[in-house]
Design an enzyme around this catalytic site. Sequence first.
Site, PDB file in Angstrom:
ATOM      1  N   LEU A 293      33.603  34.342  27.864  1.00 23.02           N
ATOM      2  CA  LEU A 293      34.644  33.493  27.277  1.00 23.02           C
ATOM      3  C   LEU A 293      34.370  32.041  27.650  1.00 23.02           C
ATOM      4  O   LEU A 293      34.325  31.688  28.832  1.00 23.02           O
ATOM      5  CB  LEU A 293      36.026  33.908  27.794  1.00 23.02           C
ATOM      6  CG  LEU A 293      36.386  35.393  27.608  1.00 23.02           C
ATOM      7  CD1 LEU A 293      37.828  35.640  28.077  1.00 23.02           C
ATOM      8  CD2 LEU A 293      36.214  35.826  26.153  1.00 23.02           C
TER       9      LEU A 293
ATOM     10  N   ARG B 188      41.897  20.536  32.544  1.00 22.56           N
ATOM     11  CA  ARG B 188      42.003  19.999  33.905  1.00 22.56           C
ATOM     12  C   ARG B 188      40.744  19.244  34.343  1.00 22.56           C
ATOM     13  O   ARG B 188      40.745  18.550  35.345  1.00 22.56           O
ATOM     14  CB  ARG B 188      42.320  21.135  34.890  1.00 22.56           C
ATOM     15  CG  ARG B 188      43.747  21.652  34.745  1.00 22.56           C
ATOM     16  CD  ARG B 188      43.940  23.024  35.395  1.00 22.56           C
ATOM     17  NE  ARG B 188      43.467  24.107  34.536  1.00 22.56           N
ATOM     18  CZ  ARG B 188      43.520  25.405  34.857  1.00 22.56           C
ATOM     19  NH1 ARG B 188      44.040  25.775  36.032  1.00 22.56           N
ATOM     20  NH2 ARG B 188      43.072  26.330  34.030  1.00 22.56           N
TER      21      ARG B 188
ATOM     22  N   THR C 289      43.108  33.965  26.321  1.00 21.31           N
ATOM     23  CA  THR C 289      41.900  34.732  26.654  1.00 21.31           C
ATOM     24  C   THR C 289      41.816  36.054  25.882  1.00 21.31           C
ATOM     25  O   THR C 289      40.719  36.503  25.559  1.00 21.31           O
ATOM     26  CB  THR C 289      41.825  34.991  28.174  1.00 21.31           C
ATOM     27  OG1 THR C 289      43.122  35.361  28.659  1.00 21.31           O
ATOM     28  CG2 THR C 289      41.370  33.754  28.922  1.00 21.31           C
TER      29      THR C 289
HETATM   30  C1  UD1 Z   1      42.222  33.166  33.957  1.00 24.75           C
HETATM   31  C2  UD1 Z   1      43.090  34.417  34.079  1.00 24.75           C
HETATM   32  C3  UD1 Z   1      43.598  34.515  35.524  1.00 24.75           C
HETATM   33  C4  UD1 Z   1      42.423  34.542  36.470  1.00 24.75           C
HETATM   34  C5  UD1 Z   1      41.522  33.347  36.249  1.00 24.75           C
HETATM   35  C6  UD1 Z   1      40.252  33.518  37.066  1.00 24.75           C
HETATM   36  C7  UD1 Z   1      44.152  34.738  31.917  1.00 24.75           C
HETATM   37  C8  UD1 Z   1      45.419  34.615  31.147  1.00 24.75           C
HETATM   38  N1  UD1 Z   1      44.202  34.324  33.171  1.00 24.75           N
HETATM   39  O1  UD1 Z   1      43.057  32.047  34.198  1.00 24.75           O
HETATM   40  O2  UD1 Z   1      44.367  35.694  35.672  1.00 24.75           O
HETATM   41  O3  UD1 Z   1      42.905  34.566  37.808  1.00 24.75           O
HETATM   42  O4  UD1 Z   1      41.133  33.237  34.872  1.00 24.75           O
HETATM   43  O5  UD1 Z   1      39.412  32.421  36.968  1.00 24.75           O
HETATM   44  O6  UD1 Z   1      43.188  35.245  31.393  1.00 24.75           O
HETATM   45  N2  UD1 Z   1      39.138  30.743  27.175  1.00 24.75           N
HETATM   46  C9  UD1 Z   1      38.795  30.896  25.847  1.00 24.75           C
HETATM   47  N3  UD1 Z   1      39.754  30.797  24.901  1.00 24.75           N
HETATM   48  C10 UD1 Z   1      41.057  30.575  25.207  1.00 24.75           C
HETATM   49  C11 UD1 Z   1      41.399  30.413  26.565  1.00 24.75           C
HETATM   50  C12 UD1 Z   1      40.418  30.489  27.511  1.00 24.75           C
HETATM   51  O7  UD1 Z   1      37.631  31.112  25.518  1.00 24.75           O
HETATM   52  O8  UD1 Z   1      41.883  30.525  24.266  1.00 24.75           O
HETATM   53  C13 UD1 Z   1      38.084  30.830  28.184  1.00 24.75           C
HETATM   54  C14 UD1 Z   1      37.894  29.559  28.961  1.00 24.75           C
HETATM   55  O9  UD1 Z   1      36.928  28.729  28.337  1.00 24.75           O
HETATM   56  C15 UD1 Z   1      37.437  30.045  30.321  1.00 24.75           C
HETATM   57  C16 UD1 Z   1      38.067  31.424  30.437  1.00 24.75           C
HETATM   58  O10 UD1 Z   1      38.433  31.798  29.130  1.00 24.75           O
HETATM   59  O11 UD1 Z   1      36.035  30.153  30.388  1.00 24.75           O
HETATM   60  C17 UD1 Z   1      39.289  31.417  31.346  1.00 24.75           C
HETATM   61  O12 UD1 Z   1      40.233  30.519  30.811  1.00 24.75           O
HETATM   62  P1  UD1 Z   1      41.092  29.551  31.733  1.00 24.75           P
HETATM   63  O13 UD1 Z   1      41.998  28.756  30.878  1.00 24.75           O
HETATM   64  O14 UD1 Z   1      40.215  28.831  32.680  1.00 24.75           O
HETATM   65  O15 UD1 Z   1      41.962  30.656  32.501  1.00 24.75           O
HETATM   66  P2  UD1 Z   1      42.639  30.518  33.924  1.00 24.75           P
HETATM   67  O16 UD1 Z   1      43.886  29.744  33.790  1.00 24.75           O
HETATM   68  O17 UD1 Z   1      41.657  30.065  34.908  1.00 24.75           O
HETATM   69 CA    CA Z   2      39.583  29.281  34.836  1.00 22.83          CA
END
Ligand code: UD1
Ligand code: CA
Length: 462
Positions: free
Chosen positions: A9, A16, A81
């Site tokens: 992903l 941030r 996600t």
């Molecule tokens: C996420 C998890 C959290 C975990 C953490 C670990 C979810 C809801 N939460 O939170 O439980 O503890 O990772 O690091 O999954 N991404 C997409 N499309 C989207 C949103 C995100 O591709 O619509 C990708 C981001 O680019 C990233 C990854 O998913 O690589 C995680 O997304 P991020 O927003 O960083 O999630 P966290 O808030 O860190």
């Molecule tokens: Ca993250």
Amino acid sequence: MMDTHIVILAAGKGTRMRSSQPKVLHRLAGLPLIAHVLRAAAPLAPRSTTIVIGHGGDRVREALAAWPGLQYAVQEEQLGTAHALQQAESRLAGATGALLVLSGDVPRLSAASLTRLVGHHVASGAAVTVLTAVVDRPYGYGRIVRIDGRLARIVEERDAAPAERAIREINSGIYVFSLDSVFDALRAIDAHNAQGEHYLTDIVAVYRHRGARVETVVVEDAGQIQGINSRSELAEAGTLVRQQKNEELMAAGVTIEDPATTYVDQDVEVGPDTVLHPFVILEGRTTIGRACEIHAGTRIVNSTLADGVTVLNHCLIVDSRVETGASVGPFAHLRGESTLAAGARVGNFVELKKTVLGPGSKAMHHAYLGDATIGAKVNVGAGTITCNYDGERKHPTVIEDHAFIGSDSQLIAPVTVGQGAYVAAGSSITDDVPAGALAIARGRQVNKPDWAAKKASGSKKE
Ligand code: UD1
Ligand code: CA
């Protein structure tokens, strides 16, 4: 053996980071975050690897263009996600086995942890296996809520009740799913949460509700699953990755005087008995041989140093080669595929661009040598300049073996100085110098006797 497919992903904006660049392309120890993830996953020999891109997707593709066997799924709008993983469904049509889901922003994972995670998933026959860790500072991560010791659900920081926030077991954002059921389970996820997003973490509760088996694997070294969400976390991870690289080098026989100030990229190789003084930076595809000594303040990028090379303080060496026993610096600059042959020496404030300095040759002080091919045992005097550029094109200079270039000479290219020839100091050489000749190309000196006294008495006449 069951097939393993991978989805990474990487569509999120990385708000941030406050960056115009996609988060997963920010560099950690010389490599984009997502390249670290791909490297950790490579030993699993996946049947397919799909990267979900969105924000800055074209740039991500471009950055990974040289990486073999990747496919992409585009998430046009970043709706969470779970939604991100859904975008990969068509790419995985017909695939069976285990689906390992990784986050592009979790770069320090070891291949061993991933292997253990997938192994446990396959052995237990689970629908999902979540990689978790117990940490001192769970802030910002999803919390692992267990009932009777078993994973019941994952709750995000923003949605957690105070008691849940106190839980120190966190979700790594890394999971293995059974491909039979995952895309169906994803369709049951809604966006009823603080961010109004489709959270992949909710799949745990969906599976539980359906009576499917839910497993966890707890990673021992929690640092491995640190996610990078801010520049501050990027810096923190950088320190740890560098530390690890320095430890590996020291264990292999490299002396690092001050690991805290020594920056060595992941792919750099350094031979035993080489000494790295403080503030040395080794980047990219750099290879350093045995028993070299690199003094403080030097930066070496994509270059190769053979054995027994000395680099004195404050040098910059880019895309170049330094052969056995050669010496560089202090304050020297090698670039553009320059080569110092064995035993050659380049000293203070000397710049070499796309130049070969032959075996045992020397350019010790203040010189610019560009597009030059210099033979063996040549002496290049202080202040020598190859005038290689006419404003439009670059021209070559050839200096044959044993030639001597007097100080403060300009060699106006294209020009050749033959074998054993001498160029007198202060010359501007515009024509080839035959082998063995002396070329003098400067204004003749005129001495005017008693000139100063005449000037003082006012009788000076010119
Ligand atoms: C996420 C998890 C959290 C975990 C953490 C670990 C979810 C809801 N939460 O939170 O439980 O503890 O990772 O690091 O999954 N991404 C997409 N499309 C989207 C949103 C995100 O591709 O619509 C990708 C981001 O680019 C990233 C990854 O998913 O690589 C995680 O997304 P991020 O927003 O960083 O999630 P966290 O808030 O860190
Ligand atoms: Ca993250």
